[in-house]
Design an enzyme around this catalytic site. Structure first.
Site, mmCIF file in Angstrom:
data_model
loop_
_atom_site.group_PDB
_atom_site.id
_atom_site.type_symbol
_atom_site.label_atom_id
_atom_site.label_comp_id
_atom_site.label_asym_id
_atom_site.label_seq_id
_atom_site.Cartn_x
_atom_site.Cartn_y
_atom_site.Cartn_z
ATOM 1 N N SER A 233 0.830 -1.200 0.000
ATOM 2 C CA SER A 233 0.000 0.000 0.000
ATOM 3 C C SER A 233 0.875 1.264 0.000
ATOM 4 O O SER A 233 1.743 1.399 -0.858
ATOM 5 C CB SER A 233 -0.946 -0.069 1.203
ATOM 6 O OG SER A 233 -2.005 0.799 1.052
ATOM 7 N N ASP A 327 -8.787 -5.456 -5.490
ATOM 8 C CA ASP A 327 -8.381 -4.404 -4.551
ATOM 9 C C ASP A 327 -9.404 -3.272 -4.603
ATOM 10 O O ASP A 327 -9.643 -2.696 -5.664
ATOM 11 C CB ASP A 327 -6.998 -3.892 -4.974
ATOM 12 C CG ASP A 327 -6.407 -2.914 -3.971
ATOM 13 O OD1 ASP A 327 -7.161 -2.415 -3.103
ATOM 14 O OD2 ASP A 327 -5.194 -2.651 -4.060
ATOM 15 N N HIS A 361 -7.044 -5.819 -1.136
ATOM 16 C CA HIS A 361 -5.904 -4.916 -0.907
ATOM 17 C C HIS A 361 -4.900 -5.494 0.083
ATOM 18 O O HIS A 361 -3.698 -5.389 -0.131
ATOM 19 C CB HIS A 361 -6.434 -3.572 -0.382
ATOM 20 C CG HIS A 361 -5.377 -2.528 -0.296
ATOM 21 N ND1 HIS A 361 -4.727 -2.026 -1.405
ATOM 22 C CD2 HIS A 361 -4.833 -1.879 0.774
ATOM 23 C CE1 HIS A 361 -3.843 -1.117 -1.024
ATOM 24 N NE2 HIS A 361 -3.869 -1.018 0.297
HETATM 25 C C1 LIG Z 1 -9.880 10.031 -0.535
HETATM 26 C C2 LIG Z 1 -8.785 9.349 0.036
HETATM 27 C C3 LIG Z 1 -8.034 8.446 -0.850
HETATM 28 C C4 LIG Z 1 -6.930 7.908 -0.077
HETATM 29 C C5 LIG Z 1 -6.163 6.808 -0.677
HETATM 30 C C6 LIG Z 1 -5.274 6.344 0.380
HETATM 31 C C7 LIG Z 1 -4.509 5.185 0.090
HETATM 32 C C8 LIG Z 1 -3.832 4.673 1.336
HETATM 33 C C9 LIG Z 1 -3.042 3.483 1.104
HETATM 34 C C10 LIG Z 1 -2.816 2.677 2.351
HETATM 35 O O1 LIG Z 1 -1.753 2.699 2.895
HETATM 36 S S1 LIG Z 1 -4.113 1.737 2.936
HETATM 37 C C11 LIG Z 1 -3.778 1.221 4.553
HETATM 38 C C12 LIG Z 1 -2.933 0.061 4.660
HETATM 39 N N1 LIG Z 1 -2.436 0.093 5.954
HETATM 40 C C13 LIG Z 1 -1.959 -0.981 6.532
HETATM 41 O O2 LIG Z 1 -2.031 -2.029 5.971
HETATM 42 C C14 LIG Z 1 -1.388 -0.816 7.896
HETATM 43 C C15 LIG Z 1 -2.234 -1.485 8.933
HETATM 44 N N2 LIG Z 1 -2.595 -0.540 9.940
HETATM 45 C C16 LIG Z 1 -3.837 -0.402 10.404
HETATM 46 O O3 LIG Z 1 -4.755 -1.052 9.957
HETATM 47 C C17 LIG Z 1 -4.073 0.578 11.497
HETATM 48 O O4 LIG Z 1 -3.142 1.572 11.388
HETATM 49 C C18 LIG Z 1 -4.071 -0.033 12.893
HETATM 50 C C19 LIG Z 1 -5.315 -0.847 13.036
HETATM 51 C C20 LIG Z 1 -2.855 -0.929 13.079
HETATM 52 C C21 LIG Z 1 -4.038 1.066 13.940
HETATM 53 O O5 LIG Z 1 -3.019 0.799 14.867
HETATM 54 P P1 LIG Z 1 -2.743 1.755 16.104
HETATM 55 O O6 LIG Z 1 -1.689 1.143 16.950
HETATM 56 O O7 LIG Z 1 -2.558 3.156 15.610
HETATM 57 O O8 LIG Z 1 -4.110 1.572 16.845
HETATM 58 P P2 LIG Z 1 -4.634 2.215 18.133
HETATM 59 O O9 LIG Z 1 -4.773 1.135 19.137
HETATM 60 O O10 LIG Z 1 -3.848 3.438 18.537
HETATM 61 O O11 LIG Z 1 -6.077 2.677 17.676
HETATM 62 C C22 LIG Z 1 -6.236 3.639 16.673
HETATM 63 C C23 LIG Z 1 -7.575 3.395 16.028
HETATM 64 O O12 LIG Z 1 -7.470 2.173 15.253
HETATM 65 C C24 LIG Z 1 -8.505 1.286 15.682
HETATM 66 N N3 LIG Z 1 -7.965 -0.057 15.648
HETATM 67 C C25 LIG Z 1 -6.979 -0.543 16.429
HETATM 68 N N4 LIG Z 1 -6.752 -1.836 16.145
HETATM 69 C C26 LIG Z 1 -7.621 -2.148 15.167
HETATM 70 C C27 LIG Z 1 -7.888 -3.352 14.456
HETATM 71 N N5 LIG Z 1 -7.204 -4.460 14.694
HETATM 72 N N6 LIG Z 1 -8.846 -3.334 13.531
HETATM 73 C C28 LIG Z 1 -9.556 -2.220 13.280
HETATM 74 N N7 LIG Z 1 -9.346 -1.040 13.907
HETATM 75 C C29 LIG Z 1 -8.398 -1.016 14.851
HETATM 76 C C30 LIG Z 1 -8.829 1.688 17.099
HETATM 77 O O13 LIG Z 1 -10.116 1.258 17.458
HETATM 78 C C31 LIG Z 1 -8.710 3.195 17.001
HETATM 79 O O14 LIG Z 1 -9.883 3.694 16.413
HETATM 80 P P3 LIG Z 1 -10.499 5.121 16.857
HETATM 81 O O15 LIG Z 1 -9.470 6.139 16.488
HETATM 82 O O16 LIG Z 1 -11.780 5.235 16.085
HETATM 83 O O17 LIG Z 1 -10.689 5.003 18.336
#
Ligand SMILES: CCCCCCCCCC(=O)SCCNC(=O)CCNC(=O)[C@H](O)C(C)(C)COP(=O)(O)OP(=O)(O)OC[C@H]1O[C@@H](n2cnc3c(N)ncnc32)[C@H](O)[C@@H]1OP(=O)(O)O
Length: 422
Positions: A233, A327, A361
């Protein structure tokens, strides 16, 4: 009579390895439901189940018996693992602490009813991320924030830098699984939202990544002259930029990456790549009320957005692009083809592109359950990632083999090409 669950390897193995599950002590043709469950480090519960019939000898072998329905159907010896689904909506399967295993509980339940009754047998399988003998070393060198995994022995080993996407932090599970027993020195590299690194992605400097490359190349356990890069990504476009601007890169694997710079401005010396712009009006909402951002980004081939196109023609390395054809984050196949076109237009080697029908993805190591939708840090709400569960699971197994064969071939090590099974 209680049933006995036999696991091979018994008790534990690495997460990316298959486990052979058999159940003994059933009656001939007995109808049973197998249920798998695990709890992640945040307490979220994942479950899968499948219905089976024992054979004429009262034995059930998941390598021979098709599932008759449930979370999946058909002959899927690892289905109970890759089909695990979170109870909590929009929750993604992640391993944060690679030094502890995930414990998968397996239960054999009587009958095929939706809510099966009596538990006939039970076993727990621990699935590790860090193999015995692998050294895990936190790296705090200059500005570099990373974790280095070294195989047993003095080396030197082919070196790889592993980079994740939007969300930041430091995820180690791919580096350690990849490293474990496979002979690579892998450094999982943080670049934002971690310790004293920038909180956001608005401005990144390639000098940071250059420092990481030089650090790894200077380690005595790491074999030069060049490194491998692995990115998914946003990590994928960072790898493309690193390969294009920096020295010391020999091979790069890009998993569902973009050929343009994404998310924030990227600086290197006196050059700047702006981020590819997006049009939020093209964000769709699915019938389930979840956001689909596939069409949100503008084309990097048109207008001012061409400035965000990464000058891949400057790269001196070999590329492998792994592409999920389903994706829903963005158009990975289009981006891989455009990178290929640009390379060839400048007389460079045509990169290998492997496309996986039905894969989404988040192509993770083998047997990682597919995440349907989860919070996207840039969008601020859950987005769908795409992928049909079975095809996605098969793609993960193949992609894992392909990227290891690619790195062994180009970084020195075992030669050989793995024919894609798909
Ligand atoms: C118009 C826009 C167009 C944009 C295009 C953009 C393209 C972007 C391309 C990409 O990179 S896509 C993303 C691919 N990313 C990854 O594969 C990295 C994986 N990382 C993640 O999925 C998150 O960053 C992660 C769940 C690991 C967050 O980790 P943190 O250590 O920052 O989590 P933290 O415990 O501080 O919690 C932050 C938020 O994540 C949520 N969270 C934590 N663990 C989670 C989990 N396991 N599954 C879902 N959500 C989770 C958590 O609830 C919380 O939500 P809220 O802010 O709403 O309270």
């Amino acid at each position: 009579m209680p049933a006995t669950v036999i696991l091979e390897p018994a008790d534990r193995c690495c997460w990316d390895e298959p486990v052979h599950i058999t159940v003994h002590g059933l009656t001939p043709g007995q109808r049973v439901t197998l249920r798998a469950s695990l709890r992640d480090e945040k307490g979220a519960h994942f479950r899968a189940h499948a219905r089976y019939c024992a054979d004429g000898g009262g034995e059930l072998d998941l390598a021979r018996a098709p599932a008759l329905g449930g979370s999946f159907a058909g002959l899927e010896p690892m289905g109970l693992i890759w089909a695990l689904e979170p109870e909590k909506p929009f929750w993604r399967f992640l391993k944060r602490d690679v030094q502890t295993p995930f414990a998968v509980e397996l239960e054999v339940l009587e009958g095929h009813e939706p809510e099966p009754q009596r538990v006939l047998g039970r076993a727990v399988h621990e699935r590790d991320f860090l193999r015995p003998g692998v050294r895990r070393e936190p790296v705090r060198a200059g500005r570099v924030r990373a974790t280095l995994f070294l195989p047993p022995g003095p080396g030197p080993f082919p070196g790889i830098i592993d980079i994740f996407g939007i969300g930041g932090g430091l995820l180690e599970y791919r580096a350690t699984s990849l490293l474990a027993g496979k002979g690579f020195a892998v450094m999982a590299l943080a670049y934002y939202n971690y310790e004293d690194l920038p909180k956001g992605i608005e401005t990144l400097h390639l000098e940071y990544f250059e420092e990481a490359v030089n650090y790894l190349l200077n380690r005595p356990e790491v074999k030069g002259p060049g490194l491998g890069l692995l990115g998914i990504s946003k990590g994928g476009d960072l790898c493309l930029s690193m390969a294009s601007f920096l020295k010391g890169i020999t091979a790069a694997t890009i998993i569902n990456g973009c050929v343009a710079n994404i998310g924030g401005v990227l600086h290197y010396k006196d050059e700047t790549l702006p981020p590819l712009s997006a049009n939020r009006n093209r964000i769709k909402v699915t019938k389930d009320g979840v956001v689909d951002i596939t069409d949100a980004l503008n084309s990097p081939l048109e207008g001012p957005d061409q400035k965000s196109f990464i000058p891949v023609e400057r790269a001196e390395c070999t590329f492998l692009f792994l592409v999920g054809l389903d994706d829903h984050n963005w158009k990975s196949e289009f981006y891989a083809n455009e990178a290929s076109n640009r390379l060839q237009a400048h007389g460079k080697e045509k990169p290998q592109i492997i496309c996986y029908p039905g894969a989404g993805h988040c192509i993770e190591p083998p047997y990682f359950p597919k995440c349907w939708a989860s919070l996207h840090a840039l969008v601020g709400s859950p987005v769908i990632w795409g992928g049909e569960p079975r095809a996605h699971a098969m793609a993960q197994v193949d992609a894992w083999k392909q990227l290891q064969a690619f790195f062994h071939k180009h970084l020195g090590g075992k030669e050989g090409k793995t024919p894609t099974k798909l």
